[in-house]
Design a protein around this motif. Structure first.
Motif: not given
Lengths: 230, 349
Positions: B99-107, B143-162
């Motif tokens: 989500f581009t409107s949210r920080t890493v934390y918010g995602n 998100p736009e401040q992250l590299s591709g690898g960092q973005k995917q790590r956020v994606g993984i963290a988000r997917a694992l959150a619940a």
């Protein structure tokens, strides 16, 4: 020096005479534009969001809703506003608002802006990456949650720019309803400027309208820049 | 019972226009995935693997067949109930879809918000996950401040959150460079081993499944054409589509153009031998050749390691008396799978 100042004062005398009317006309224009932006904008947001989500392949596809809404928008949007304002008179009366004056003007402006804003909103929402919506769905967000917590926030920056764009059209409408007795700077320019052969009055009203639009544009741009972080 | 059980699943999309044919994206697929496995689904684009993946979290509805996840048949559930099921299945994407409107934390907090967890719970869980993926210092970045690898790590963290039991990865490394790919694959492995999450990966990159998959499923035109353990698929692919995929990273029997090159430099008899760690050893085979007085030279191929087991396809040039060479080829052909490529003049292949 005194001569120049006296000359200027003479030139602007008609405006000075109308000072209090300018103040109230300014307030009326702001009120009409505000109603258009808030009420029309809100309805437009609902119309535009509904248009977007009910599209084929959308979050909540519905052929019927999409078709009916598109017909309505395409029917009302091309009507020149001066005709729409006149033609809506029976509608205003039917919903218990006076057929002339400010009440009817608000109805006409809200009506006109709602459909215009609706299309702008729909176009802004299209710019949201569908993958982001899918991600939210994959996390178990309901359709309504996706719309409220992802779709609209993701489109917030472009939406602000869209509403700013709509503001110009809405201020335009506030001037047109001057012809049906709604008050505001448009009516003042028509009755006290145009019909009294006082171009200085007309132009003063014009300049104030331009200032209103400029301030709105500036505020919209600044807000959008903050939201978009660029 | 398996954690994910697909039974005769087909997905058919209505035709795009009035005269078009319906699109049969997935056809009669049966697949079961045990808890704790990493399964790789491989196929070219358009093979139906993306659609199949989305059947597992009901983003796509199966037209026919049964989809059972953790004992629940998804095809019988209401949309509301499906939202509950989806909270137990994480998903990551090729384009990350943050989500581009949210920080890493918010995602990362988003799935927790959706599930109605308290702010305190959210904060604890998010910081735990930020540590897990090594991005604690990026919590307030966008998100736009992250590299591709960092973005995917956020994606993984988000997917694992619940706290899902299953993670679906949709071409999760296809937009990343090779180095970052390794980094993300290692993280996925940790998700599997440390958190016990069952991972379903779809990809067209064999390197990905070679690195992490326990089991591989190959799809073509909406159907599963082959499946087996990673070692089995890589060391002895059966279906032509599987062979094409394996060939992208493993040297097999040389292809026509490679063979031409080889023959130019190596006029002797060329044979390709296939070794697997559990079968005849190389020393046995090479011993036979040397005892027969035939000279040998290794000209093509290599030894591969898949999930800690090795295999390889080695192409040898054999030089010596024609009769002696023929005899030794026949002899070693009994020991290991052998492809006889012949010689330049009297080529067999």
């Amino acid at each position: 020096m005194g001569g120049v100042l006296d000359g200027l004062r003479d030139y602007f005398q008609p405006v000075i005479d109308l000072q209090s009317q300018f103040v109230s006309a300014f307030g009326e224009t702001l009120f009409l534009a505000g109603m258009g932006l808030v009420l029309g904008g809100f309805l437009g947001l609902i119309i535009g969001t509904t248009l977007y989500v009910t599209r084929a392949g959308g979050i909540a596809p519905s052929g019927v809703v999409s078709f009916v809404l598109n017909v309505l928008v395409n029917f009302f949007r091309p009507i020149p506003f001066i005709l729409l304002a006149v033609a809506l008179q029976p509608f205003s009366r039917a919903i218990g608002v006076d057929g002339i004056g400010t009440g009817h003007a608000v109805v006409a402006i809200v009506f006109g802006s709602a459909f215009g804003v609706g299309r702008i909103v729909e176009q802004n929402l299209v710019s949201v990456d569908p993958g982001v919506l899918e991600a939210a769905r994959s996390m178990g967000a309901s359709r309504w949650q996706v719309i409220r917590t992802v779709l609209l926030p993701e489109a917030f920056g472009p939406l602000i720019l869209g509403f700013t764009f709509a503001l110009v059209a809405i201020v335009d409408m506030t001037a047109i309803v001057g012809t049906i007795g709604a008050g505001g700077l448009g009516q003042l320019a028509l009755t006290e400027g145009y019909r009294q052969f006082e171009p200085v009055v007309t132009w003063t009203a014009v300049v104030i309208v331009i200032l209103i639009v400029q301030v709105g544009q500036f505020a919209g741009n600044a807000l959008a820049r903050r939201v978009l972080r660029r | 019972m398996a954690l994910i059980e697909l039974d005769g699943v087909s997905v058919t999309f209505p035709p795009r226009n009035r005269r078009g044919e319906p699109v049969r994206a997935v056809q009669d697929v049966s697949l079961s995935v045990e808890a704790g496995e990493i399964v790789g689904i491989v196929g070219y684009s358009g093979a139906g693997k993306s659609t199949l993946l989305r059947v597992v979290n009901a983003l796509e509805q199966a037209t026919t067949g049964r989809v059972v996840v953790d004992g629940v048949d998804l095809t019988t559930l209401s949309e509301r109930q499906l939202n509950g099921v989806r909270r137990g299945i994480g998903m990551i994407f090729q384009q990350f879809n943050l989500f581009t409107s949210r920080t890493v934390y918010g995602n990362i907090a988003y799935p927790l918000e959706v599930a109605g967890r308290s702010r305190t719970e959210q904060r604890e869980r998010v910081s735990e996950l930020l540590h897990f993926v090594g991005l604690f210092d990026k919590a307030l970045a966008y998100p736009e401040q992250l590299s591709g690898g960092q973005k995917q790590r956020v994606g993984i963290a988000r997917a694992l959150a619940a706290g899902p039991a299953i993670l679906l990865a949709d071409e999760a490394t296809s937009a990343l460079d090779p180095e970052t790919t390794v980094e993300v694959l290692n993280l996925l492995k940790r998700v599997n081993t440390e958190l016990g999450v069952t991972v379903l990966v779809i990809t067209h990159e064999m390197e990905v499944v070679k690195t992490i998959a326990d089991r591989i499923v190959v799809m073509e035109e909406g159907r599963i054409v082959e499946s087996g353990s990673a070692f089995q698929i890589f060391s002895a692919p059966q279906h032509p589509a599987t062979r094409r995929f394996v060939r992208t990273i493993v040297d097999d029997v040389p292809e026509e153009h490679e063979l031409e090159q080889l023959r130019r430099r190596h006029p002797g008899r060329l044979v390709t031998l296939s070794f697997r760690e559990d079968a005849t050893t190389q020393s046995q085979v090479f011993g036979e050749i040397i005892r027969a007085g035939v000279e040998l030279e290794l000209v093509h191929g290599g030894v591969e390691d898949v999930r800690g087991r090795s295999f390889g396809h080695l192409t040898l040039e054999l030089r010596g008396e024609d009769a002696a060479v023929a005899a030794v080829v026949a002899r070693i052909g009994e020991l290991v799978p052998l492809t006889d490529l012949g010689t330049g003049e009297k080529g067999v292949a």
